[in-house]
Structure formats: C-alpha cells, structure tokens
Design a protein around this motif. Structure first.
Motif, PDB file in Angstrom:
ATOM      1  N   ALA A   1      -3.603  15.333   1.568  1.00 57.37           N
ATOM      2  CA  ALA A   1      -4.521  14.877   2.619  1.00 57.37           C
ATOM      3  C   ALA A   1      -3.815  14.855   3.967  1.00 57.37           C
ATOM      4  N   VAL A   2      -4.599  15.109   5.011  1.00 57.19           N
ATOM      5  CA  VAL A   2      -4.105  15.039   6.385  1.00 57.19           C
ATOM      6  C   VAL A   2      -5.080  14.239   7.228  1.00 57.19           C
ATOM      7  N   ASN A   3      -4.594  13.731   8.351  1.00 60.54           N
ATOM      8  CA  ASN A   3      -5.429  13.075   9.347  1.00 60.54           C
ATOM      9  C   ASN A   3      -5.717  14.068  10.463  1.00 60.54           C
ATOM     10  N   PHE A   4      -6.962  14.155  10.879  1.00 64.77           N
ATOM     11  CA  PHE A   4      -7.331  15.079  11.957  1.00 64.77           C
ATOM     12  C   PHE A   4      -8.666  14.637  12.536  1.00 64.77           C
TER      13      PHE A   4
ATOM     14  N   SER B   1       0.849  -1.193   0.000  1.00 64.29           N
ATOM     15  CA  SER B   1       0.000   0.000   0.000  1.00 64.29           C
ATOM     16  C   SER B   1       0.882   1.239   0.000  1.00 64.29           C
ATOM     17  N   PRO B   2       0.609   2.200  -0.863  1.00 62.50           N
ATOM     18  CA  PRO B   2       1.493   3.366  -0.984  1.00 62.50           C
ATOM     19  C   PRO B   2       1.423   4.276   0.225  1.00 62.50           C
ATOM     20  N   ALA B   3       2.475   5.040   0.406  1.00 64.57           N
ATOM     21  CA  ALA B   3       2.491   6.091   1.422  1.00 64.57           C
ATOM     22  C   ALA B   3       1.811   7.333   0.855  1.00 64.57           C
ATOM     23  N   ALA B   4       1.660   8.354   1.702  1.00 66.17           N
ATOM     24  CA  ALA B   4       1.075   9.620   1.260  1.00 66.17           C
ATOM     25  C   ALA B   4       1.924  10.767   1.776  1.00 66.17           C
ATOM     26  N   ARG B   5       2.280  11.658   0.892  1.00 69.07           N
ATOM     27  CA  ARG B   5       3.018  12.853   1.311  1.00 69.07           C
ATOM     28  C   ARG B   5       2.075  13.772   2.082  1.00 69.07           C
ATOM     29  N   PRO B   6       2.582  14.499   3.071  1.00 64.99           N
ATOM     30  CA  PRO B   6       1.711  15.395   3.845  1.00 64.99           C
ATOM     31  C   PRO B   6       1.117  16.519   3.015  1.00 64.99           C
ATOM     32  N   GLY B   7       1.887  17.053   2.052  1.00 65.85           N
ATOM     33  CA  GLY B   7       1.369  18.143   1.235  1.00 65.85           C
ATOM     34  C   GLY B   7       1.110  19.413   2.022  1.00 65.85           C
ATOM     35  N   LEU B   8       1.823  19.601   3.120  1.00 64.65           N
ATOM     36  CA  LEU B   8       1.564  20.756   3.971  1.00 64.65           C
ATOM     37  C   LEU B   8       2.000  22.070   3.333  1.00 64.65           C
ATOM     38  N   ASP B   9       2.749  21.988   2.232  1.00 65.72           N
ATOM     39  CA  ASP B   9       3.157  23.197   1.535  1.00 65.72           C
ATOM     40  C   ASP B   9       2.084  23.692   0.566  1.00 65.72           C
ATOM     41  N   GLU B  10       1.014  22.893   0.386  1.00 57.47           N
ATOM     42  CA  GLU B  10      -0.088  23.322  -0.468  1.00 57.47           C
ATOM     43  C   GLU B  10      -0.887  24.427   0.236  1.00 57.47           C
ATOM     44  N   PRO B  11      -1.391  25.419  -0.514  1.00 55.25           N
ATOM     45  CA  PRO B  11      -2.120  26.532   0.114  1.00 55.25           C
ATOM     46  C   PRO B  11      -3.288  26.092   0.983  1.00 55.25           C
ATOM     47  N   ALA B  12      -4.081  25.138   0.510  1.00 54.83           N
ATOM     48  CA  ALA B  12      -5.234  24.690   1.293  1.00 54.83           C
ATOM     49  C   ALA B  12      -4.788  24.044   2.599  1.00 54.83           C
ATOM     50  N   ALA B  13      -3.692  23.278   2.544  1.00 50.66           N
ATOM     51  CA  ALA B  13      -3.182  22.648   3.756  1.00 50.66           C
ATOM     52  C   ALA B  13      -2.637  23.690   4.716  1.00 50.66           C
ATOM     53  N   ALA B  14      -1.949  24.697   4.184  1.00 54.52           N
ATOM     54  CA  ALA B  14      -1.419  25.764   5.037  1.00 54.52           C
ATOM     55  C   ALA B  14      -2.550  26.515   5.733  1.00 54.52           C
ATOM     56  N   ASP B  15      -3.629  26.767   5.008  1.00 52.48           N
ATOM     57  CA  ASP B  15      -4.788  27.421   5.621  1.00 52.48           C
ATOM     58  C   ASP B  15      -5.383  26.547   6.721  1.00 52.48           C
ATOM     59  N   PHE B  16      -5.414  25.230   6.472  1.00 56.26           N
ATOM     60  CA  PHE B  16      -5.966  24.315   7.468  1.00 56.26           C
ATOM     61  C   PHE B  16      -5.109  24.319   8.734  1.00 56.26           C
ATOM     62  N   VAL B  17      -3.803  24.261   8.562  1.00 53.02           N
ATOM     63  CA  VAL B  17      -2.894  24.288   9.720  1.00 53.02           C
ATOM     64  C   VAL B  17      -3.082  25.580  10.503  1.00 53.02           C
ATOM     65  N   ALA B  18      -3.223  26.690   9.788  1.00 54.63           N
ATOM     66  CA  ALA B  18      -3.403  27.974  10.466  1.00 54.63           C
ATOM     67  C   ALA B  18      -4.702  27.999  11.261  1.00 54.63           C
ATOM     68  N   ALA B  19      -5.762  27.402  10.716  1.00 58.86           N
ATOM     69  CA  ALA B  19      -7.050  27.398  11.407  1.00 58.86           C
ATOM     70  C   ALA B  19      -7.039  26.480  12.620  1.00 58.86           C
ATOM     71  N   VAL B  20      -6.381  25.331  12.493  1.00 57.51           N
ATOM     72  CA  VAL B  20      -6.377  24.348  13.579  1.00 57.51           C
ATOM     73  C   VAL B  20      -5.396  24.731  14.661  1.00 57.51           C
ATOM     74  N   GLY B  21      -4.217  25.224  14.260  1.00 57.32           N
ATOM     75  CA  GLY B  21      -3.176  25.540  15.227  1.00 57.32           C
ATOM     76  C   GLY B  21      -2.395  24.301  15.632  1.00 57.32           C
ATOM     77  N   GLY B  22      -1.411  24.489  16.453  1.00 58.91           N
ATOM     78  CA  GLY B  22      -0.593  23.376  16.897  1.00 58.91           C
ATOM     79  C   GLY B  22       0.474  23.026  15.884  1.00 58.91           C
ATOM     80  N   GLU B  23       1.330  22.099  16.246  1.00 56.45           N
ATOM     81  CA  GLU B  23       2.433  21.668  15.393  1.00 56.45           C
ATOM     82  C   GLU B  23       2.070  20.349  14.721  1.00 56.45           C
ATOM     83  N   PRO B  24       1.948  20.321  13.389  1.00 54.08           N
ATOM     84  CA  PRO B  24       1.638  19.051  12.716  1.00 54.08           C
ATOM     85  C   PRO B  24       2.711  18.000  12.986  1.00 54.08           C
ATOM     86  N   ARG B  25       2.285  16.749  13.011  1.00 53.60           N
ATOM     87  CA  ARG B  25       3.214  15.655  13.232  1.00 53.60           C
ATOM     88  C   ARG B  25       2.949  14.588  12.169  1.00 53.60           C
ATOM     89  N   PRO B  26       3.900  13.679  11.952  1.00 54.63           N
ATOM     90  CA  PRO B  26       3.705  12.652  10.928  1.00 54.63           C
ATOM     91  C   PRO B  26       2.748  11.566  11.400  1.00 54.63           C
TER      92      PRO B  26
END
Length: 361
Positions: A320-323, A278-303
């Motif tokens: 995609a992210v898990n949350f 089964s393949p892995a998935a890159r976090p994609g946290l550098d994508e604009p939508a992901a950056a907006d999500f991180v800003a809204a949620v707060g905290g330090e993302p982890r793998p």
C-alpha cells in the motif's frame, strides 16, 4: 442534496460542505452510495457508514483505492470558501486536506472509469479519526473480508501534495511510573522523590539511537520521545509518584512485536504500561503493481512519516501507498485548505494508471 458530478470543483465543495465528524458520516455515506449506485459498471455495497463500489470486469489484476469520510470536529471552518492562489483555485474548510479532496477524486473517477484496465475496489469508510477499535476499514475487514481480498496494491488517498508516500511508520505509546515516599519538603530526607527518579528514564529516552532505516528504497527516520509527564501533589510535598508517556515511532523494518520487545529491553529496569501499538507498513515499491503506479504517477516516492491505514492493508498482505491531494501539514488545522490543482493532478495520475488503454467517460 444530490452531489454534482459534472464539475470537479462543485463536487469538491459539496463533499466538504456535508459535515461528517467521526460517528456522524451517515449523510455523506448516503450521498456517496447514491452517487455511485445505479451505474452499470459498479457493484455498490454498504456496511454501516462505509461504502464499497467495485468493478467486476474479470481483469487479471484488482487494486484498492480507499479514503475515509470522517473529519475531526468543525472549528468554525464550514461551509467551504474559495480563494485564488498562485497556482489557481484553493478551497478552504474542514476536511479539505484530510481527506475530502481524496474522496472527491475517488467519486469523480469511480463514475467515469467504466472500463479500467484493472478491476478497482473503491472504499469509502468511516471513523478513521478516532480510536482504532471504531475504524470503519477495520470493521469491513472483520465483517466482509471478501470485499477487500485479492488486491495487488492499495492506494490510500491521504494528503501527500499529490506525491507518493510509501508505507508508514509504526507507533507505540506507553507509560512508565516511578514511585517514592511522600514527605514534607522541609524534611525531604524522610521521603523519596519520584520525580528525581524519573530523570533516569528521561536520560534513557535521550540515549536511544534514533537513526535512519532504509526499507524498500525509502529512508525512514525513527523517533523516541517523552510526550507527557505528570507528578507531584503540592509545592511543599516530596512527590511519591511520577508518570511519563513515551511515544516510539518505528520504521517498517520491524514488526509491532519486535518494536515492543526492543522497548522492553531498552527500559528493562522499569515496567511498561502499553497504551497502544500499531504496526508499520512496508512500502512494497518493488511489487509490480506498485512499480506500475510509480511509473504512472511520476516523481520520486518518499517515506510516510506517521501512521495511516496503509498498515492495515499491509497486515493483509496487500502492499500500500499514500497518494492524495493537499499538504498533510494542513490536516486538522483551522485554516485547512486544498488546491484544486492537486485534485486535477491526482485524478490524472490515477486515470493513467487505471485506464491507460481505455477512455475516461
């Protein structure tokens, strides 16, 4: 029964109390469909025991929020129970952690966010806890690719204690078999011991450098482990066969094909019988939508350590992210539980991200 929709705790317990072991999600899927059907702001679609509800407001961006309806088998832990913990109310029972807390948050928000700043596709799917071939999200992608197309980010509401976990590891399981020649152990020189030969394979597993790999700002750890071994016929027989199962958890800097090629080279003296990949998935946290999500949620993302369906979204080109609510360490446990405060935190964070300039009805 109709799901209560005016109280988050009552809704959570009602979702948990509908038993939905894999392949038996129909009743819960019916309730999800009924709970979201008839709302002016949602189009509700269904494929088997998977339900999709989506807004079509013409927003410049669409996001996916997904969660699975099924659980592992019940182990005397239904109906749900409630207790008071240090941080408030805790709900105990099968599926509370994995992942009916996430499903509850999705239902709660899907009904109330009638004018989100982003168009939202809510996906409730079946058969995540069993074989990959039965996975309801995979079936949706195959049968209705347009239902999941066009999203800039997917949020999978797996339990993460209301913290962002980016991407996921890939996983590969394979067998290696050594062969020998059976003989009486009193005359062992007449045979050849397959178990002894397996020592070289185990040494090769231990020699693999399982280091840390940074991907999109998150540090993933890899792992290569022998997880099962069997061999031998009797206590006085030299074994003519031995089989070991090996599990490789690889970081998302590698494709599934690259992981397979690496293992094939590493164990080049033996034949690999691949059981799953089964393949892995890159976090994609550098994508604009992901950056907006991180800003809204707060905290330090982890793998994310482990495999989740974020990999399926990643394969479609959707970061995609898990949350989600609850501690992932309680997933599948007999004493599975989820703090209601985690539901509150996830609901508030998603509302900030989805509807920063709109009311929550």
């Amino acid at each position: 029964m109709a799901l209560p929709t005016d109280n988050l705790l009552a809704l959570f317990r009602a979702v948990v109390d509908i038993e939905s072991v894999s392949r038996d999600e129909a009743r819960l899927a019916d309730e999800v469909e009924a709970t979201l059907g008839g709302l002016d702001h949602l189009e509700v679609l269904r494929d088997g025991n998977a339900v999709v509800a989506r807004t079509n407001l013409g927003r410049p961006e669409r996001v996916i929020i997904a969660g699975h309806l099924d659980t592992v088998p019940v182990a005397g832990n239904l109906p749900s129970q409630v207790s008071d913990g240090p941080g408030g109310v805790i709900v105990h029972g099968r599926g509370t952690a994995d992942m009916k807390g996430g499903v509850t948050v999705m239902l709660w928000l899907a009904r109330r966010l009638d004018a989100p700043a982003r168009d939202v596709t809510w996906i409730f799917y079946d058969c995540e806890e069993i074989d990959v071939a039965s996975n309801g999200l995979g079936r949706l992608v195959a049968h209705h690719p347009d239902w999941v197309a066009g999203a800039s980010l997917a949020v999978l509401m797996e339990p993460t204690s209301a913290l962002i976990e980016g991407g996921c590891q890939g996983t590969m399981r394979f067998d290696i078999t050594t062969t020998g020649l059976a003989a009486h152990s009193a005359r062992s020189w007449l045979g050849h011991n397959a178990i002894h030969d397996m020592a070289e394979v185990i040494d090769r597993v231990r020699e693999f450098d399982c280091g840390e790999v940074e991907v999109d700002g998150l540090v993933f750890r890899e792992g290569l482990n022998a997880t099962m071994i069997q061999g031998g016929l009797a206590g006085n027989v030299i074994p003519d066969s031995c089989e070991v199962q090996i599990n490789y958890r690889f970081a998302p800097d590698k494709t599934a094909d690259e992981a397979l090629a690496l293992m094939t080279r590493w164990f080049d003296r033996w034949t690999l019988n691949v059981l799953d990949l089964s393949p892995a998935a890159r976090p994609g946290l550098d994508e604009p939508a992901a950056a907006d999500f991180v800003a809204a949620v707060g905290g330090e993302p982890r793998p994310k350590y482990g495999w989740t369906d974020v990999a399926r979204f990643s394969s479609l080109g959707i970061p995609a992210v898990n949350f989600g609510p609850a501690d992932s360490g309680k997933a599948h446990a007999v004493d599975e539980f989820c703090p209601v405060s985690d539901l509150d935190a996830c609901a508030a964070a998603l509302a900030r991200w989805l509807a920063p300039a709109h009311r929550l009805v």
